[in-house]
Design an enzyme around this catalytic site. Structure first.
Site, short mmCIF file in Angstrom:
data_model
loop_
_atom_site.label_atom_id
_atom_site.label_comp_id
_atom_site.label_asym_id
_atom_site.label_seq_id
_atom_site.Cartn_x
_atom_site.Cartn_y
_atom_site.Cartn_z
NE ARG D 135 -3.55 0.15 2.64
CZ ARG D 135 -3.95 0.46 3.87
NH1 ARG D 135 -3.80 -0.41 4.86
NH2 ARG D 135 -4.49 1.63 4.13
CE1 TYR D 149 -9.95 15.26 -3.57
CE2 TYR D 149 -9.32 16.49 -1.61
CZ TYR D 149 -9.95 15.41 -2.19
OH TYR D 149 -10.58 14.49 -1.40
N PRO D 150 -5.07 19.01 -3.43
CG PRO D 150 -3.89 21.05 -3.48
CD PRO D 150 -4.91 20.24 -4.25
CG MET D 151 -6.45 17.38 1.81
SD MET D 151 -7.87 16.43 2.41
CE MET D 151 -8.16 17.28 3.99
CD GLN D 189 -11.29 7.04 -0.69
OE1 GLN D 189 -11.00 7.81 0.22
NE2 GLN D 189 -12.32 6.22 -0.63
CB SER D 227 -14.63 17.00 5.41
OG SER D 227 -13.94 15.82 5.13
#
Lengths: 257, 257, 257, 257, 257
Positions: D135, D149-151, D189, D227
């Site tokens: 993994r 996308y970055p976060m 993901q 989130s």
């Protein structure tokens, strides 16, 4: 949906002979006219944020990618540069129907989360999707003016839309919808979602025969609780629809009847 | 209204022969002089944000789009690049007149929301629009200096203009107007709305014979509650009016008398 | 005041013959040297934000616009691009003198707002303006290092400078001034206001013989309540003064003694 | 991982002969196809933020730097410009396993911080790292659509992720993971960390056969407390996988089957 | 210190003959190698934010300006463009030593602010400065990886570093330092201050033999109160050291061993 904002590289364009410009403009106009049948439209924009806006409706991302690549293969594309774009998917407000389903299923005695509930829900959603097909895959409105802007629901430290209970969100969306409804027949509103697809959560595309109605509608809505407290807005773009007839001359000569 | 901020591409411009420059400058000057009759003006700007600002007043978006396309067809336009622009619609502050109408109708015994009220309101607004026509469609002021900036009313988590009751907003706008009134005859203020048309909610264009008055007025206003707490400001642009006589030489030679 | 930050387009500059470079550099140096008498100066800047900074003091906006246009007519200007600029007006802190006037007039038994008060105030301000003329129209300091940055007073939801009572603002400005005074003779501070003229409310230009003193002064001030709580800062620019003697070689060859 | 977003300089590209374009495209395609074995992939992107996205998985920064330099040596690279990029390292959520270790060691009677604890911990982490190797060094998924996308986790004045106790963070991450798990087999993901490597704290790369699932998953997750309250999002990029077969034609002709 | 981030203009570079490229690369490499003795280093960076990073340590701003001008005179510089830069001054955390001085002087019975105190303080600071000279003027570390980022201490409405009492700041800095100390011998940390010199308050340059340690260190520190609550971060840059041996080939051919 794909919105493309493009700016002319005029100096390079005008360095071409009138014949070359006319040929490239005609080729582009004929491709864009053909694309119109697939629900694409061209707008002449106000201000420096773009000279032209292309709006495309397609069945899927592959269709949008094909449209984008097809335009980019046009010789005229060398004389345009992208200033911005927006990728989104037409969607319908589901607050009202979700609330209705809960009420309806509750009256039928269904237990949320039970197998019976889930089965009834899947059935109901399939039914709705079918009924709403024309609104999910709309034809391009043919009003003279269009306005586009992206927006978010805010996630502030105190005022956070995503922490508001469903019933309150549904109430605010209902009040908001009531204002929108006053403009039925005056402003056509297409809401598209872009969570996971582009930088804001929604795109709003408005069409009207009188551009002052964009200002009136959005100003009136700004006092709705859902907008006043929870809306974050991106940039606004406004322009005039370019008909198939006007397109070759606008492209070749920068003139709009 | 359309504000266009443009920057010279000087190296390319100066690579032309003096004759070509003069010819292009004269053509542009004569188009701009003719546009002046339709209420357009040119300013020589301070700083890097733009060398020239074009301000256009027109009856509608179509007129603005025509002006923009007409300028973009000028050969000189290949030597200018847009740094920013602003699209807005001249508007009048309605807080005072709205409050007056409510008082007046209340005294007449009209019920808000009743048919009689709505009819009287429509009549009154039509009357006002007629009376205010000269202010809604102003002539271009001819002061030597202009200042432009866009602004918003803030929607903070605690301090949110759009959640403030009408009476409080009317009171704050009244106090704000009192400061503006002190500058009557000194600074001409044209307020335009841009909700749904451009990226801020309003554009403010000031004209004066002494540019220090811009600073004095705006600084004094910054202590008004409505500005101190609820105003968000964009960029500020300041410049000198270029008369029809000075225009050809400024464009051709970069010299202003 | 006008600050202009410029970046060399080196590749184009070096494509010229050494003779052309020398000729253009000499012409520019002689114009800039002449401008020096009108209070203009050139700095060689650190980092990518600009290679050169031009600082101009003039009596009015027209003078600044003339200076800007004069430089832009130089052939060397085709090899420079503006990265940023700042327009502002030298101003003096009036918190102390305003407080003194109130005290003084109160002792004289004058009533604020009365005709006698207004008359005395006008007289006093005229007197002060005359006395402060040299500080309002300063000569260009000739220290080796300069530092420039724009700043705002914050208007936060909780901490809003423009909602603080005058007496508290005066107290904080006094404490702030006390720190500045410790650097008298070490760092020369010129404060200019730009409300309504540029994007921040003030510009600060510091001059010193030791650039570490910029860091020391500003770091010490950052703990002042007025800075800690109410100051918002823009970008910082730091550079070395280029003397008239060094100018031609720096421009032509990019070398500074 | 290295994500590279590139935009075509189409005018320059099309100025080449078809033969030159084909030769450069074929050379690039063969290098990229070979790189595919090292886990690199190409995507055709929607919108103006980039025409192509290259995603590289490598064992270390040196491998990423080599990949980047190898691509930059391709002749075709002169016709592409980087619009953005992202550097990050694949990582696994450790909240659950950390909590499990604490529980397990507690049951064994180990004292946190004791030598026995530290020894057991080092052993356990080595064991896990080995078990999770596949993994940590994933193969490139081969779904048709990708979303990147970055976060960040937010550090607001009130709501600050890094001040939340471990147990609460673990609970929120667990709830969040439950939503992700619903999409197993639908959306792949890959979470990568970029603290100290790039401008956001994490990068998220999603792969799916139906791009609407990106929107559905992310919208559903937006209501998760972690989130809704603590996530800050950067820009979103979405595109279609370009297979080795389709690559030469897309590069040479801008066409995708 | 001066950090310079540069991006290749590859198309122009590759339009040169291999001989010209080699000559320019060799000239640049020899200048940079010579500069290495003055403490300059070159890094090959990951991602689009820059292809190369130059880091210079010098005794003063004049030395940095000379280094910058010297590089800009290299012919190869026409093929590089600056994407960003950072100007700062190496500094040592003084919280611990300041606290120690207060304790020590207190024990000696000195009164803060008294002449005896001031004299002892001046003496002590001179002594420390001498002792710390090697840390204030460090040699360039020779680890394979470097990470650079600028940062601020936050001045929020509630959480404002500059309003926190000294003792609390000293405690938080101490805890922070304890984490840094765990990485001694693993990550070399050079802290430089830039208040008044550049746009953030500090620059942090990390050097390590394993780039994952940057991520580990910064992530661990993010939970420190001083970082979690009071740190604001700019962009992060990460790259590989280019040795004198590898430099000519990297510059000429874009290849790194």
């Amino acid at each position: 949906m794909l919105h493309q904002l493009m700016r002319w590289k005029r100096a390079a364009w005008r360095a071409l002979t009138p014949e070359d410009r006319a040929a490239m403009a005609n080729e582009a106009a004929s491709v864009l006219t053909a694309m119109g049948a697939e629900q694409s439209a061209v707008f002449s924009m106000l201000g420096h944020k773009g000279d032209l806006m292309f709006v495309h409706f397609r069945r899927d991302l592959d269709g949008l990618n094909r449209a984008e690549l097809a335009l980019s293969r046009l010789p005229i594309w060398d004389y345009l540069e992208a200033t911005t774009s927006y990728v989104s998917v037409v969607e319908l407000g589901l607050y009202e129907s979700t609330a209705r389903i809960y009420r309806m299923f509750g009256e039928r005695g269904l237990e949320p989360g039970s197998d019976a509930w889930d089965e009834a829900l899947a059935e109901e959603l399939a039914r709705q999707r079918k009924a709403m097909e024309p609104r999910l895959y709309p034809a391009m409105p043919d009003h003279r003016y269009a306005c586009f802007y992206p927006m978010d629901r805010r996630r502030g430290e105190e005022k956070n839309w995503y922490m508001v209970p469903f019933a309150d969100r549904a109430r605010m969306m209902h009040e908001h919808g009531m204002v929108g409804r006053k403009y039925q027949g005056i402003v056509r509103q297409i809401i598209s979602g872009s969570v996971g697809l582009d930088d804001w959560e929604w795109g709003v595309t408005l069409f009207a025969g009188d551009p002052l109605q964009f200002k009136k509608l959005i100003y009136e809505m700004r006092f709705d609780e859902v907008s006043a407290v929870y809306a974050g807005f991106g940039q606004f773009y406004v322009g005039l629809r370019v008909t198939n007839e006007d397109l070759p001359r606008l492209l070749a000569e920068g003139e709009l009847a």
